[in-house]
Design a protein around this motif. Sequence first.
Motif, PDB file in Angstrom:
ATOM      1  N   VAL A  18       2.489   0.788 -11.819  1.00 38.24           N
ATOM      2  CA  VAL A  18       1.108   0.669 -11.236  1.00 38.24           C
ATOM      3  C   VAL A  18       0.672   2.217 -11.015  1.00 38.24           C
ATOM      4  CG1 VAL A  18      -0.507   0.078  -9.223  1.00 38.24           C
ATOM      5  CG2 VAL A  18       1.313  -1.755 -10.190  1.00 38.24           C
ATOM      6  N   GLY A  19       1.489   2.811 -10.273  1.00 41.79           N
ATOM      7  CA  GLY A  19       1.021   4.262 -10.009  1.00 41.79           C
ATOM      8  C   GLY A  19       0.723   5.044 -11.118  1.00 41.79           C
TER       9      GLY A  19
ATOM     10  N   THR B  96       2.766   1.658  -3.257  1.00 39.33           N
ATOM     11  CA  THR B  96       1.656   2.098  -4.395  1.00 39.33           C
ATOM     12  C   THR B  96       1.331   3.478  -4.254  1.00 39.33           C
ATOM     13  OG1 THR B  96       0.972   0.022  -4.497  1.00 39.33           O
ATOM     14  CG2 THR B  96      -0.547   1.609  -5.515  1.00 39.33           C
TER      15      THR B  96
ATOM     16  N   PHE C 191       5.825  -1.187  -8.559  1.00 36.58           N
ATOM     17  CA  PHE C 191       4.850  -0.094  -8.081  1.00 36.58           C
ATOM     18  C   PHE C 191       4.827   1.217  -8.928  1.00 36.58           C
ATOM     19  CE2 PHE C 191       5.874  -3.059  -4.542  1.00 36.58           C
ATOM     20  CZ  PHE C 191       4.621  -3.280  -3.941  1.00 36.58           C
TER      21      PHE C 191
ATOM     22  N   GLN D 152       7.589  -6.412  -7.862  1.00 37.35           N
ATOM     23  CA  GLN D 152       6.151  -5.901  -8.319  1.00 37.35           C
ATOM     24  C   GLN D 152       6.951  -4.419  -8.756  1.00 37.35           C
ATOM     25  OE1 GLN D 152       2.280  -6.189  -6.411  1.00 37.35           O
ATOM     26  NE2 GLN D 152       3.405  -6.757  -4.475  1.00 37.35           N
TER      27      GLN D 152
ATOM     28  N   ASP E 136      -3.985  -3.286 -11.366  1.00 37.49           N
ATOM     29  CA  ASP E 136      -3.257  -4.240 -10.302  1.00 37.49           C
ATOM     30  C   ASP E 136      -1.902  -4.830 -11.023  1.00 37.49           C
ATOM     31  OD1 ASP E 136      -3.138  -5.706  -8.013  1.00 37.49           O
ATOM     32  OD2 ASP E 136      -4.530  -7.220  -8.534  1.00 37.49           O
ATOM     33  N   THR E 137      -1.141  -5.244 -10.005  1.00 40.73           N
ATOM     34  CA  THR E 137      -0.050  -6.123 -10.555  1.00 40.73           C
ATOM     35  C   THR E 137      -0.552  -7.604 -10.674  1.00 40.73           C
ATOM     36  OG1 THR E 137       1.504  -5.384  -8.736  1.00 40.73           O
ATOM     37  CG2 THR E 137       1.882  -7.644  -9.343  1.00 40.73           C
TER      38      THR E 137
ATOM     39  N   VAL F 243      -7.085   0.243  -7.099  1.00 37.09           N
ATOM     40  CA  VAL F 243      -5.842  -0.557  -7.300  1.00 37.09           C
ATOM     41  C   VAL F 243      -6.175  -1.899  -6.287  1.00 37.09           C
ATOM     42  CG1 VAL F 243      -3.347  -0.660  -6.633  1.00 37.09           C
ATOM     43  CG2 VAL F 243      -4.485   1.431  -7.471  1.00 37.09           C
ATOM     44  N   ASP F 244      -5.898  -2.987  -6.843  1.00 35.93           N
ATOM     45  CA  ASP F 244      -5.993  -4.371  -6.213  1.00 35.93           C
ATOM     46  C   ASP F 244      -6.950  -4.473  -5.292  1.00 35.93           C
ATOM     47  OD1 ASP F 244      -4.886  -6.462  -4.888  1.00 35.93           O
ATOM     48  OD2 ASP F 244      -3.846  -5.518  -3.437  1.00 35.93           O
TER      49      ASP F 244
ATOM     50  N   ASN G  90       0.764  -1.119   0.078  1.00 36.38           N
ATOM     51  CA  ASN G  90       0.184  -0.150   0.059  1.00 36.38           C
ATOM     52  C   ASN G  90       0.903   1.125   0.021  1.00 36.38           C
ATOM     53  OD1 ASN G  90      -2.131  -1.407  -0.070  1.00 36.38           O
ATOM     54  ND2 ASN G  90      -2.919  -0.896   2.018  1.00 36.38           N
TER      55      ASN G  90
ATOM     56  N   CYS H  30      -2.457   4.249 -12.806  1.00 28.29           N
ATOM     57  CA  CYS H  30      -3.696   4.700 -12.089  1.00 28.29           C
ATOM     58  C   CYS H  30      -3.710   6.199 -12.565  1.00 28.29           C
ATOM     59  CB  CYS H  30      -3.184   4.723 -10.596  1.00 28.29           C
ATOM     60  SG  CYS H  30      -3.489   3.033  -9.651  1.00 28.29           S
TER      61      CYS H  30
ATOM     62  N   ILE I 169      -6.991   2.239  -2.680  1.00 26.68           N
ATOM     63  CA  ILE I 169      -5.944   1.383  -2.776  1.00 26.68           C
ATOM     64  C   ILE I 169      -6.490   0.477  -1.319  1.00 26.68           C
ATOM     65  CG2 ILE I 169      -3.401   0.831  -2.040  1.00 26.68           C
ATOM     66  CD1 ILE I 169      -2.677   3.756  -3.049  1.00 26.68           C
TER      67      ILE I 169
END
Length: 361
Positions: free
Chosen positions: A317-318, A102, A314, A312, A182-183, A170-171, A99, A321, A148
């Motif tokens: 992912v960010g 992310t 991250f 991962q 998401d990963t 996210v996730d 978290n 988003c 998140i």
Amino acid sequence: MTEQKATGRSAAADDGRRGARGRPRRVSMADVAQRAGVSAQTVSRVSNGDGAVVEATRQKVLDAMKELGYRPNSAARALKRGDFRAIGVIIGGLSSTGNVRTLDAVTGSASRAGYAVTLIPLDAPTQDNVKGAFTRLDELAVDAAVLIMEVHLLDAVALTLPPHVKVVVVDSDATGRFPVVDTDQRQGARSAVRHLLGLGHETVWHVAGPEESFAAGRRAEAWEAALREEGCPVPPVLRGDWAPESGYEAGLRLADEESCTAVFVANDQMALGVLRAFHDRGVRVPEDVSVVGFDDIPEAASFIPPLTTVHQDFAEVGALCVDAVLRELAGETVTGVRLVATTLKERASTAPPPGEDRTTR
């Protein structure tokens, strides 16, 4: 005499900028317009970055703003434009490594896009708290929200969103209502299991994350599926809570399992606990048991031994988003799930099982 008159005019002007009780009055757009010799509408255009204003006039207005100490009311401007250049982030806990990383990635991407971030942490990820966070969105000056939350909550919560707020999740369990980033949890878990089986291990034990976690569930499902696809026995799942202490407890139990030669741990923090438990029980890693984690936290390469783990991304992912948020704000319809691929980082915590030829590594 002339000097006294000038001083008197300055004092009078200063008094005019003070309130009834002598406190400094906020400099208004009208004050700037008067000082620059332009209309208030022109000052407004300059404040809003309107490129249609002649450069010489624009500079006069900027000089007057600086001289008077004028600060535009950003909230009022945002209301007038219909946007606030801000993203709210509702986060289900700041104790989780995933978290926090992310959040850091979303904040960095938002900043590069010229957006501020308003953080709305949840003391506990409950349905009431999630509802309350969504209610707060209507009170805050934000254009969009990034959620998140690794727990199963959105599906059961009747969410009432402000009509102007766009949402990206996210996730979590958005169930088609919001775009998701998401990963690729399943791909990461499969790569860990296949790596260990490829080294010659007959099966792979698993230390899973908490049952309410969406990510933990996907990793556990992929672990089991990968074993069944290869016709390998599926050991019972040991469950932790993401913290090293729970990994340590699981590691003590695994140390007593003579058939255990390989372990896939659902995150690096629990893997650290497993490594310590094995050390305390005299179980050598990787000579006796191989260990793979998930996350690739910055410290993973400094574990003893350095931890093989699933990396991962991250940052990606960010970035995705914020990209989804900006596309929604631009009027696009954004749906579906965008998955970010993982990478297995092979280090010194994995090897063939005892008795196998280790020169093949």
